[in-house]
Design a protein around this motif. Structure first.
Motif, short mmCIF file in Angstrom:
data_model
loop_
_atom_site.label_atom_id
_atom_site.label_comp_id
_atom_site.label_asym_id
_atom_site.label_seq_id
_atom_site.Cartn_x
_atom_site.Cartn_y
_atom_site.Cartn_z
N ASN A 1 40.25 33.43 45.71
CA ASN A 1 39.89 34.39 44.66
C ASN A 1 38.49 34.06 44.16
O ASN A 1 38.27 33.05 43.49
CB ASN A 1 40.90 34.33 43.52
CG ASN A 1 40.71 35.44 42.53
OD1 ASN A 1 39.63 35.98 42.37
ND2 ASN A 1 41.79 35.79 41.84
N SER B 1 36.56 35.97 42.18
CA SER B 1 36.16 36.84 41.08
C SER B 1 35.62 36.06 39.88
O SER B 1 34.77 36.55 39.15
CB SER B 1 37.33 37.71 40.65
OG SER B 1 38.42 36.92 40.20
N GLY C 1 31.20 42.01 43.71
CA GLY C 1 32.42 41.31 43.31
C GLY C 1 32.33 40.87 41.87
O GLY C 1 31.48 41.35 41.10
N GLY C 2 33.16 39.93 41.49
CA GLY C 2 33.20 39.44 40.12
C GLY C 2 32.08 38.46 39.83
O GLY C 2 31.24 38.16 40.69
N GLY D 1 36.44 41.69 42.91
CA GLY D 1 36.04 41.97 41.54
C GLY D 1 36.97 43.05 41.00
O GLY D 1 37.31 43.99 41.71
N TYR D 2 37.36 42.93 39.75
CA TYR D 2 38.34 43.87 39.20
C TYR D 2 37.71 45.17 38.73
O TYR D 2 38.42 46.11 38.38
CB TYR D 2 39.10 43.20 38.05
CG TYR D 2 39.82 41.95 38.50
CD1 TYR D 2 40.79 42.00 39.50
CD2 TYR D 2 39.50 40.70 37.96
CE1 TYR D 2 41.43 40.86 39.93
CE2 TYR D 2 40.14 39.55 38.39
CZ TYR D 2 41.11 39.64 39.37
OH TYR D 2 41.74 38.51 39.81
N ASN E 1 40.82 41.35 48.28
CA ASN E 1 39.48 41.61 48.80
C ASN E 1 39.52 42.16 50.22
O ASN E 1 38.69 42.99 50.61
CB ASN E 1 38.64 40.33 48.77
CG ASN E 1 37.17 40.59 49.01
OD1 ASN E 1 36.56 41.39 48.32
ND2 ASN E 1 36.59 39.91 49.99
#
Length: 350
Positions: free
Chosen positions: A59, A61, A108-109, A142-143, A182
């Motif tokens: 993860n 992010s 992305g985050g 990324g959210y 992702n």
């Protein structure tokens, strides 16, 4: 079976065999904002015993410092541990190939931007491209990723930019179940280009190599702990590392019974507390039991849950490798889990 129980009593704790631990996060240490039972107290004992821990996650992010803050809030104490993510593995990969301060598009985050800057590169968001060239693009989770950002990845790749994906996990575990990961977003971009990204996250060895470099341990002295066979365990095998598979996440005992050789762990436990339990390797030479009439392994009548769990898994593997059919009926395997005390977590309704 008495021999199995006796040997379990004499076996040293699993942790005593290793000098460093690479530990996954989602489903192993926490589920969302909540700690997995026994995880925090076990990890604190691990570091108190002088065994360093690197938490390695696909993860990408969040920045590692943010993840570390979450771990401290859950109760992970002291020193002797750190966090690495697949954004850092992506940045390290590009830093070896590009000039210092080379411009790299970050999709992305916040973890993606942080990792690129940390590696001496210049992260550029899609909104700030303004026609200026970039040499590569890193795509991570990324959210708040937008259609515009996904489209930009395709445009840049088609124009010749190197494409690095932090990971290609199709799903992401959440407290409510699986959500798109992702890999699902990478797949969307791949519908617009003939190119394929260079992937650095699990099950590729790059993230494990980065984590092991931070530990300063040799492969035989390093243990990986994870809850996903296709990422944590397959990745550990590809990196030449032993692994502990825990049943505290989304993969279940049935999944383990049907695992192919490349995704089979060295050990199995209900959760991280297995690090402090006797070390029972999942080999074919010990712990075999009979298959019942329903084509699933019979539970041993004696022995602790650790030895019984080992016996169930090794029996299933030996039977499948020998060409025998094993039942894939999910309710049957769920009943075995409950009898072993390793039933999966209950998930709330979203």
């Amino acid at each position: 079976m008495a021999e199995i129980a006796a040997s379990a009593g004499r076996a040293e704790p699993l942790l005593a065999r290793y000098r460093g631990l690479i530990c996954d996060l989602d489903g192993v240490v926490y589920r969302g904002a909540t700690a997995v039972p026994h995880a925090v107290e076990t990890l604190n004992q691990v570091t108190e015993r002088g065994v360093p821990v690197v938490f390695a996650t696909n993860n990408a992010s969040r920045a590692p410092a943010d993840v570390a803050g979450h771990l401290r809030e859950l109760g992970i104490a002291g020193a002797g541990w750190s966090v690495v993510n697949s954004s850092q593995a992506a940045a390290a990969y590009l830093a070896r190939r590009l000039a210092p301060r080379a411009r790299v598009c970050a999709v992305g985050g916040p973890g993606v931007v942080h990792a690129l800057a940390e590696a001496g590169l210049t992260p550029v968001r899609v909104a700030d491209l303004e026609g200026a060239p970039v040499e590569a693009v890193v795509q991570g989770l990324g959210y708040d990723i937008t259609w515009r950002e996904l489209a930009a990845v395709g445009y840049l790749v088609e124009a010749g930019a190197a494409w690095v994906a932090t990971n290609v996990d199709r799903t992401l575990p959440t407290p409510y179940g699986k959500a798109p990961g992702n890999g699902a977003l990478v797949a969307l971009v791949q519908t617009t280009t003939s190119a394929s990204p260079h992937v650095v996250g699990k099950p590729k060895p790059a993230l494990f190599d980065l984590a092991r470099a931070r530990l300063g341990t040799a492969p035989p002295d390093t243990l990986v702990c994870g809850d996903l066979l296709g990422t944590d365990i397959e990745g550990a095998n590809s990196a030449g590392l032993d692994s502990l598979f825990v049943l505290s996440g989304s993969s279940r005992l049935r999944d383990l019974a049907f695992a192919e050789r490349g995704a089979r762990p060295t050990y199995v436990a209900a959760d991280l507390s297995g690090l402090l339990a006797p070390a029972l390797r999942l080999d074919y030479a010990s712990g075999l039991v009979e298959l019942g009439p329903d084509d699933v392994p019979r539970l041993p009548s004696v022995g602790d849950n650790g030895g019984s769990l080992q016996s169930v898994v090794t029996t299933a593997w030996a039977a499948r490798d020998g060409g025998r059919t094993i039942s894939d009926d999910a309710p049957l395997w769920e009943r075995i889990e409950k009898r072993l005390g390793v039933a999966g977590p209950e998930r709330p309704t979203p």
